[in-house]
Design an enzyme around this catalytic site. Structure first.
Site, mmCIF file in Angstrom:
data_model
loop_
_atom_site.group_PDB
_atom_site.id
_atom_site.type_symbol
_atom_site.label_atom_id
_atom_site.label_comp_id
_atom_site.label_asym_id
_atom_site.label_seq_id
_atom_site.Cartn_x
_atom_site.Cartn_y
_atom_site.Cartn_z
ATOM 1 N N ASN A 82 -6.245 -12.151 5.625
ATOM 2 C CA ASN A 82 -5.779 -12.310 7.004
ATOM 3 C C ASN A 82 -6.531 -11.455 8.022
ATOM 4 O O ASN A 82 -6.669 -11.841 9.167
ATOM 5 C CB ASN A 82 -4.268 -12.063 7.094
ATOM 6 C CG ASN A 82 -3.860 -10.735 6.530
ATOM 7 O OD1 ASN A 82 -4.649 -10.042 5.874
ATOM 8 N ND2 ASN A 82 -2.615 -10.358 6.771
ATOM 9 N N VAL B 193 2.750 -8.909 -3.458
ATOM 10 C CA VAL B 193 3.467 -8.068 -4.424
ATOM 11 C C VAL B 193 3.090 -8.425 -5.872
ATOM 12 O O VAL B 193 2.817 -7.523 -6.666
ATOM 13 C CB VAL B 193 4.991 -8.140 -4.183
ATOM 14 C CG1 VAL B 193 5.752 -7.405 -5.286
ATOM 15 C CG2 VAL B 193 5.328 -7.551 -2.814
ATOM 16 N N GLU C 25 -0.974 -1.875 -0.277
ATOM 17 C CA GLU C 25 -0.434 -2.444 0.969
ATOM 18 C C GLU C 25 -0.043 -3.874 0.656
ATOM 19 O O GLU C 25 -0.899 -4.755 0.590
ATOM 20 C CB GLU C 25 -1.488 -2.400 2.074
ATOM 21 C CG GLU C 25 -1.858 -1.008 2.525
ATOM 22 C CD GLU C 25 -0.741 -0.278 3.220
ATOM 23 O OE1 GLU C 25 0.275 -0.916 3.578
ATOM 24 O OE2 GLU C 25 -0.859 0.946 3.384
ATOM 25 N N CYS D 158 1.293 -9.248 7.341
ATOM 26 C CA CYS D 158 2.171 -8.723 6.289
ATOM 27 C C CYS D 158 3.441 -8.100 6.844
ATOM 28 O O CYS D 158 4.496 -8.176 6.237
ATOM 29 C CB CYS D 158 1.414 -7.696 5.473
ATOM 30 S SG CYS D 158 0.655 -6.440 6.508
ATOM 31 N N GLU E 275 8.651 -14.145 1.044
ATOM 32 C CA GLU E 275 7.589 -14.057 2.047
ATOM 33 C C GLU E 275 6.902 -15.420 2.155
ATOM 34 O O GLU E 275 6.439 -15.962 1.157
ATOM 35 C CB GLU E 275 6.566 -12.997 1.648
ATOM 36 C CG GLU E 275 5.486 -12.818 2.692
ATOM 37 C CD GLU E 275 4.433 -11.796 2.293
ATOM 38 O OE1 GLU E 275 3.946 -11.856 1.158
ATOM 39 O OE2 GLU E 275 4.113 -10.933 3.129
ATOM 40 N N GLY F 66 4.887 -1.357 -1.107
ATOM 41 C CA GLY F 66 3.667 -0.566 -1.184
ATOM 42 C C GLY F 66 3.827 0.847 -1.673
ATOM 43 O O GLY F 66 4.932 1.355 -1.866
ATOM 44 N N GLU G 179 -1.887 3.787 4.956
ATOM 45 C CA GLU G 179 -3.200 3.659 5.573
ATOM 46 C C GLU G 179 -3.106 4.211 6.990
ATOM 47 O O GLU G 179 -2.024 4.422 7.526
ATOM 48 C CB GLU G 179 -3.642 2.188 5.594
ATOM 49 C CG GLU G 179 -3.812 1.656 4.183
ATOM 50 C CD GLU G 179 -4.697 0.433 4.058
ATOM 51 O OE1 GLU G 179 -4.339 -0.599 4.642
ATOM 52 O OE2 GLU G 179 -5.738 0.515 3.366
HETATM 53 P P1 NDP Z 1 -3.383 -11.887 -3.044
HETATM 54 O O1 NDP Z 1 -2.445 -10.910 -3.619
HETATM 55 O O2 NDP Z 1 -3.428 -13.258 -3.579
HETATM 56 O O3 NDP Z 1 -4.878 -11.322 -3.158
HETATM 57 C C1 NDP Z 1 -5.241 -10.061 -2.638
HETATM 58 C C2 NDP Z 1 -6.597 -9.654 -3.210
HETATM 59 O O4 NDP Z 1 -6.442 -9.279 -4.580
HETATM 60 C C3 NDP Z 1 -7.612 -10.776 -3.192
HETATM 61 O O5 NDP Z 1 -8.885 -10.228 -2.900
HETATM 62 C C4 NDP Z 1 -7.524 -11.297 -4.600
HETATM 63 O O6 NDP Z 1 -8.670 -11.975 -4.986
HETATM 64 C C5 NDP Z 1 -7.338 -10.003 -5.374
HETATM 65 N N1 NDP Z 1 -6.782 -10.155 -6.715
HETATM 66 C C6 NDP Z 1 -5.980 -11.147 -7.187
HETATM 67 N N2 NDP Z 1 -5.634 -10.898 -8.477
HETATM 68 C C7 NDP Z 1 -6.217 -9.731 -8.835
HETATM 69 C C8 NDP Z 1 -6.238 -8.936 -10.026
HETATM 70 N N3 NDP Z 1 -5.576 -9.301 -11.128
HETATM 71 N N4 NDP Z 1 -6.937 -7.788 -10.023
HETATM 72 C C9 NDP Z 1 -7.613 -7.395 -8.913
HETATM 73 N N5 NDP Z 1 -7.638 -8.105 -7.762
HETATM 74 C C10 NDP Z 1 -6.945 -9.257 -7.703
HETATM 75 O O7 NDP Z 1 -3.071 -11.875 -1.485
HETATM 76 P P2 NDP Z 1 -3.620 -12.845 -0.357
HETATM 77 O O8 NDP Z 1 -5.108 -12.721 -0.255
HETATM 78 O O9 NDP Z 1 -3.010 -14.182 -0.563
HETATM 79 O O10 NDP Z 1 -3.015 -12.142 0.954
HETATM 80 C C11 NDP Z 1 -1.716 -12.338 1.362
HETATM 81 C C12 NDP Z 1 -0.810 -11.215 0.890
HETATM 82 O O11 NDP Z 1 -1.312 -9.972 1.337
HETATM 83 C C13 NDP Z 1 0.576 -11.326 1.462
HETATM 84 O O12 NDP Z 1 1.553 -11.048 0.487
HETATM 85 C C14 NDP Z 1 0.610 -10.251 2.519
HETATM 86 O O13 NDP Z 1 1.887 -9.783 2.813
HETATM 87 C C15 NDP Z 1 -0.265 -9.212 1.933
HETATM 88 N N6 NDP Z 1 -0.782 -8.345 2.971
HETATM 89 C C16 NDP Z 1 -0.338 -7.051 3.061
HETATM 90 C C17 NDP Z 1 -0.744 -6.230 4.068
HETATM 91 C C18 NDP Z 1 -0.284 -4.811 4.157
HETATM 92 O O14 NDP Z 1 -0.969 -4.015 4.783
HETATM 93 N N7 NDP Z 1 0.823 -4.429 3.572
HETATM 94 C C19 NDP Z 1 -1.676 -6.700 5.107
HETATM 95 C C20 NDP Z 1 -2.121 -8.049 4.886
HETATM 96 C C21 NDP Z 1 -1.672 -8.835 3.867
HETATM 97 P P3 NDP Z 1 -8.825 -13.549 -4.632
HETATM 98 O O15 NDP Z 1 -7.771 -13.921 -3.652
HETATM 99 O O16 NDP Z 1 -10.176 -13.612 -4.080
HETATM 100 O O17 NDP Z 1 -8.627 -14.240 -5.941
#
Ligand code: NDP
Length: 485
Positions: A154, A231, A251, A285, A382, A455, A459
């Site tokens: 995002n 999560v 996060e 998020c 969510e 989390g 940050e």
């Molecule tokens: P995901 O959890 O699907 O992915 C996050 C990242 O983790 C991606 O780069 C993903 O790779 C990677 N990933 C996935 N599986 C693994 C693993 N087993 N080991 C290591 N890395 C892994 O989230 P989204 O990208 O769909 O983002 C949306 C989510 O992020 C929402 O839940 C949102 O709330 C949260 N978010 C939280 C924020 C905060 O600051 N608290 C801010 C912004 C978003 P890939 O997707 O390339 O497979």
């Protein structure tokens, strides 16, 4: 690519763009049209090895520089990001689909703030002196080593900077893996950092899906992982980090409450609900997606909300007049549509939106459900899209308990003119980031992060330093040392 700033290869390692076409191709899709605008290649084991080797090799010399020297490079990069804000914002819009109206004020600018803030702080990082009679202890604040950053889709520029800036200020090296949905922006962050004078190997970007993130964080050369994601991913990454006893920042997601009391300024409360649900098409998020509105003002609130949503300008995200853009991907749009269907099936009242917008790309209309109850799926999970759930309440204690009755704890907000109540409710929220008469501000000066399942760690702000450095105690004996033998 239809813009001038495209990265020139898939990865950025050891100070240069690197390609390895043996990696699985990942198409970059412009969410406003559905067209493929670029292709990057997932990191092969050889690319992961190059990134970790160069980060490990470069880190000690970077940590040995003075904080002033490190900070100067970060601050120079911040200035360059601001100078190039237009191009970086156009790139961010292509990566994410977010309107230029947003990206030009919220992405590279926010990244630059982080680089400037932590660049300024680098020279102030010190240990302390602890006198023990004539003996003493001093502490050294030291880098952790190699940090892995894993980003969500995002805010690709912002996340790359929010993780990179404090990590680098503390003397760490970083290997950053963007979400495969938005791989482009972090490459430009790496390019700018190196143009600003960052030594080769200190900030590397490698592409790939979750398996690449997993491979990185399981490597013994890695000391810390900072994830922004969901999560479920957080649980996996935290477990893998625990197996290696690595430091973590998590996060994660949320389902944050926003409580509007009957004495609130209605117009401000509607603004807060809009900012907390529809900015970035709801893909934030910390969004306040459970909007608890006092029953006496509920209909007035809904009427005003619907009126204002009707003025959203939905269209080409590159048009500066556009205020509402597409979802990031077809997949995310389908997820959100399935939640909208559940909301209707479970008996929530659709006030507006609820459908795709009739144009190419992944557009959903801003959607509001009223008469939502705590048990409904749309009030518990969510959604990560432009869907607001409005719930009724009439008692402060009761609404606070309902606001907290969730596994998440990222953010929470309250709108009221009663100051004592505002602070009482803020104190009662089980959330890491709370808002009074505002919503979704995230200045670099303030800690940002969640409690409960949302989390671990913080940050931004001085608090981030604790998560990218460690303390060494050095005991100093001034006199003779007694021993029993
Ligand atoms: P995901 O959890 O699907 O992915 C996050 C990242 O983790 C991606 O780069 C993903 O790779 C990677 N990933 C996935 N599986 C693994 C693993 N087993 N080991 C290591 N890395 C892994 O989230 P989204 O990208 O769909 O983002 C949306 C989510 O992020 C929402 O839940 C949102 O709330 C949260 N978010 C939280 C924020 C905060 O600051 N608290 C801010 C912004 C978003 P890939 O997707 O390339 O497979």
């Amino acid at each position: 690519m239809p813009y001038p700033t495209q990265p020139t290869a898939s990865h950025f390692i050891n100070g240069a763009y690197v390609e390895d076409t043996d990696g699985t191709p990942i198409d970059v899709i412009y969410p406003a049209t559905g067209e493929v605008i670029a292709t990057v290649h997932s990191a092969t084991p050889a690319i992961i090895e190059q990134a970790l080797t160069s980060a490990r090799a470069a880190q000690a010399a970077w940590a040995a520089m003075t904080g002033t020297e490190r900070g100067r490079i970060l601050r120079r990069a911040a200035d360059m990001m601001r100078d190039r804000n237009h191009d970086l914002s156009v790139l961010e819009t292509h990566d994410t689909g977010k309107p230029y109206q947003e990206t030009s004020v919220a992405d590279a600018t926010s990244g630059a703030d982080a680089l400037e803030y932590f660049g300024g702080m680098a020279a102030t990082l010190t240990g302390e002196h602890i006198q023990l009679g004539e003996d003493w202890v001093y502490t050294r604040r030291e880098a952790l080593g190699v940090c892995v950053g894993i980003g969500a889709w995002n805010y690709p520029t912002q996340i790359a900077c929010w993780k990179g800036a404090p990590a680098l200020a503390c003397g760490n090296a970083m290997v950053f893996k963007p979400s495969e949905t938005t791989p482009l922006c972090a490459l430009k962050v790496a390019e700018i950092l190196h143009e600003a004078g960052l030594p080769a190997g200190i900030y590397n970007v490698v592409q790939g899906l979750g398996d690449v993130g997993a491979a990185l964080l399981e490597d013994a050369r890695v000391d810390k992982v900072s994830l922004t994601g969901s999560v479920p991913t957080g649980r996996k990454v935290y477990a893998a980090a625990a197996a290696g006893l690595k430091h973590v920042t998590m996060e994660l997601g949320g389902k944050s409450p926003l409580i509007v009391f009957d004495d609130a300024d209605l117009e401000n409360a509607v603004s807060g609900a809009i900012l907390g649900n529809f900015y970035s098409s709801g893909q934030v998020c910390s969004n306040g997606t459970r909007v608890f509105v006092h029953k006496d003002i509920k209909e007035a609130f809904l009427t005003r909300l619907a009126d204002r949503l009707a003025t959203a300008v939905i269209g080409d995200p590159l048009d500066p007049a556009t205020s509402f853009g597409p979802m990031v991907s077809e997949r995310q749009m389908q997820i959100v549509l399935s939640y909208i269907a559940k909301g209707q099936d479970e008996g929530a009242r659709l006030v507006c939106g609820g459908t795709r917008v009739d144009r190419a790309g992944f557009y959903l209309a801003p959607t509001v459900f009223a008469d939502v109850t705590d048990e409904m799926t749309i009030a518990r999970e969510e959604i990560f899209g432009p869907v607001m759930a409005v719930l009724d309440f009439d008692d402060e204690q009761d609404v606070l308990a309902r606001a907290n009755a969730t596994e998440f704890g990222l953010a929470a907000g309250v709108f009221t003119r009663d100051l004592a109540r505002a602070h009482r409710v803020a104190a009662g929220f089980e959330a890491g980031t709370c808002y009074i008469n505002t919503y979704n501000d995230a200045p670099v000066e303030a800690p940002f992060g969640g409690v409960k399942a949302s989390g671990v760690g913080r940050e931004n702000s001085k608090a981030a330093i604790e998560h990218y450095s460690q303390i060494k105690s050095v005991y100093v004996r001034m006199g003779d040392l007694e021993a029993p033998f």
